[in-house]
Design an enzyme around this catalytic site. Structure first.
Site, short mmCIF file in Angstrom:
data_model
loop_
_atom_site.label_atom_id
_atom_site.label_comp_id
_atom_site.label_asym_id
_atom_site.label_seq_id
_atom_site.Cartn_x
_atom_site.Cartn_y
_atom_site.Cartn_z
CB SER A 1 20.95 -18.92 -2.00
OG SER A 1 20.92 -18.15 -0.81
CB THR B 1 15.38 -14.81 -1.95
OG1 THR B 1 15.94 -13.88 -2.87
CG2 THR B 1 15.62 -16.23 -2.45
CE1 TYR C 1 23.38 -11.89 -4.61
CE2 TYR C 1 22.24 -9.97 -3.75
CZ TYR C 1 22.33 -11.33 -3.89
OH TYR C 1 21.39 -12.14 -3.33
CG LEU D 1 18.80 -2.17 -4.68
CD1 LEU D 1 17.31 -2.31 -4.37
CD2 LEU D 1 19.53 -1.72 -3.43
CE LYS E 1 13.53 -10.57 -1.21
NZ LYS E 1 14.45 -9.44 -1.20
CB ALA F 1 8.53 2.42 -9.53
N GLY G 1 8.95 -3.93 -6.38
CA GLY G 1 8.99 -4.39 -5.01
C GLY G 1 10.27 -4.00 -4.28
CB ALA G 2 13.83 -4.02 -5.29
CG ASN H 1 14.01 -9.95 4.14
OD1 ASN H 1 13.42 -9.74 5.19
ND2 ASN H 1 15.27 -9.60 3.96
P1 ATR Z 1 11.49 -6.31 -7.98
O1 ATR Z 1 10.69 -7.03 -6.94
O2 ATR Z 1 12.84 -6.88 -8.25
O3 ATR Z 1 11.52 -4.84 -7.74
P2 ATR Z 1 9.45 -5.88 -9.94
O4 ATR Z 1 8.50 -5.52 -8.86
O5 ATR Z 1 8.99 -6.77 -11.05
O6 ATR Z 1 10.72 -6.59 -9.36
O7 ATR Z 1 10.02 -4.51 -10.56
C1 ATR Z 1 10.97 -4.50 -11.57
C2 ATR Z 1 11.38 -3.05 -11.84
O8 ATR Z 1 12.42 -3.06 -12.81
C3 ATR Z 1 10.27 -2.18 -12.41
O9 ATR Z 1 10.45 -0.86 -11.97
C4 ATR Z 1 10.54 -2.29 -13.93
O10 ATR Z 1 10.03 -1.20 -14.68
P3 ATR Z 1 8.47 -1.18 -15.13
O11 ATR Z 1 7.71 -0.85 -13.92
O12 ATR Z 1 8.42 -0.14 -16.18
O13 ATR Z 1 8.20 -2.57 -15.65
C5 ATR Z 1 12.03 -2.25 -13.92
N1 ATR Z 1 12.65 -2.81 -15.13
C6 ATR Z 1 12.76 -4.10 -15.48
N2 ATR Z 1 13.44 -4.24 -16.64
C7 ATR Z 1 13.78 -2.98 -17.03
C8 ATR Z 1 14.51 -2.46 -18.13
N3 ATR Z 1 15.03 -3.24 -19.09
N4 ATR Z 1 14.68 -1.12 -18.20
C9 ATR Z 1 14.18 -0.32 -17.24
N5 ATR Z 1 13.48 -0.75 -16.18
C10 ATR Z 1 13.29 -2.07 -16.06
#
Ligand code: ATR
Length: 271
Positions: free
Chosen positions: A15, A62, A218, A216, A66, A129, A131-132, A87
């Site tokens: 971090s 983080t 990095y 988002l 979160k 779609a 958490g981020a 956060n």
């Molecule tokens: P975060 O808190 O980082 O947003 P999350 O809530 O687990 O983590 O959401 C991950 C997002 O990345 C979701 O939108 C996921 O798509 P699904 O809802 O279909 O699972 C998306 N995601 C993760 N890996 C992916 C990939 N290889 N291709 C496309 N979308 C992906």
């Protein structure tokens, strides 16, 4: 006694938050300690209580805590409640624990103040779609875009977000395949696909020479999304380093009542 702060996550060793907060502290002449604290998900509630009992004044939160932490605080700010995620935690003098979320405003500041990207009347696309995405929807809708699309592999999650945030503005939910033939001024990658070196499977044709792409995520080198967007001919690509520094500055403001200048700190991190 020096006030104690820190960031909790798992893993957390890499971090940059301790460096960022120490820089802010010396710039604003605050005396504080800020450490990275590794907490495994199974231990979250117990370790959080131990930290609070030990007198810690504030914590950043983080991945992967979160969402879970939102259920462990006494009170949530409106934006943390909307995001369903925290956060930033502040502990008041009576031990009351307030959860806030500065990710949305951090992104907004990086896009508008640092990168001079216009959002009003523009076509915006968020990929993902989860958490981020939930954390950044309110600030993007507040900026009055011409359109905000959310494309997700599991389209139902994008539909659910559009319904959840309908009071703040219109969101068009869609599948990646629905994007063919559309133009966007700004595309924000909010998926976690990059963690496995992947790029969300959306048509490269939505990126043209006037499209700005923002990841988002990095990394010390270009992220897979940024590399891919450059190959499609994007006007600009940016990683989330600026957002990281700006969300930290907002946390710093909450804790210390002073907003640090983010410029010298951003200059220390990869562009
Ligand atoms: P975060 O808190 O980082 O947003 P999350 O809530 O687990 O983590 O959401 C991950 C997002 O990345 C979701 O939108 C996921 O798509 P699904 O809802 O279909 O699972 C998306 N995601 C993760 N890996 C992916 C990939 N290889 N291709 C496309 N979308 C992906």
């Amino acid at each position: 006694m020096t006030d104690r702060y820190g960031v909790i996550g798992h893993p957390i060793a890499h971090s940059k938050s301790p460096v960022i907060h120490q820089q802010f502290a010396s710039q604003t002449m605050q005396e504080l300690s800020y450490e990275a604290i590794d907490i495994a998900p199974d231990n979250l509630a117990k370790k959080l209580n131990t930290l609070i009992d030990s007198g810690v004044k504030g914590l950043n939160v983080t991945v992967p805590h979160k969402n879970a932490i939102a259920n462990l605080v006494d009170e949530l700010s409106e934006r943390a409640e909307l995001a369903g995620a925290v956060n930033t935690i502040s502990i008041d003098r009576h031990g009351g624990v307030v959860g806030d979320n500065t990710d949305g405003v951090g992104l907004y500041r990086d896009l508008t103040d640092n990168l001079d990207i216009q959002l009003a009347d523009r076509n915006l696309l968020i990929l993902g779609a989860g958490g981020a995405t939930r954390g950044i929807i309110p600030v993007l809708l507040d900026a009055q875009p011409a359109r905000l699309c959310i494309a997700n592999r599991t389209v139902q999650k994008a539909v659910d977000l559009a319904e959840q945030f309908v009071a703040l503005g219109a969101i068009t939910p869609c599948r990646f395949d629905d994007l063919h033939g559309l133009h966007f001024d700004l595309i924000i990658n909010a998926t976690s696909a990059g963690l496995t070196g992947e790029v969300p499977p959306f048509p490269g044709s939505v990126i043209d020479a006037s499209t700005v792409c923002y990841d988002l995520s990095y990394s010390m080198t270009d992220t897979p999304f940024c590399i891919w967007a450059q190959q499609q001919g994007a006007a600009e690509t940016h990683q989330g380093w600026g957002m990281l520094v700006e969300q930290a500055a907002e946390s710093f403001l909450i804790w210390h009542g002073v907003r640090p200048d983010t410029r010298p700190v951003r200059a220390l991190l990869p562009a």
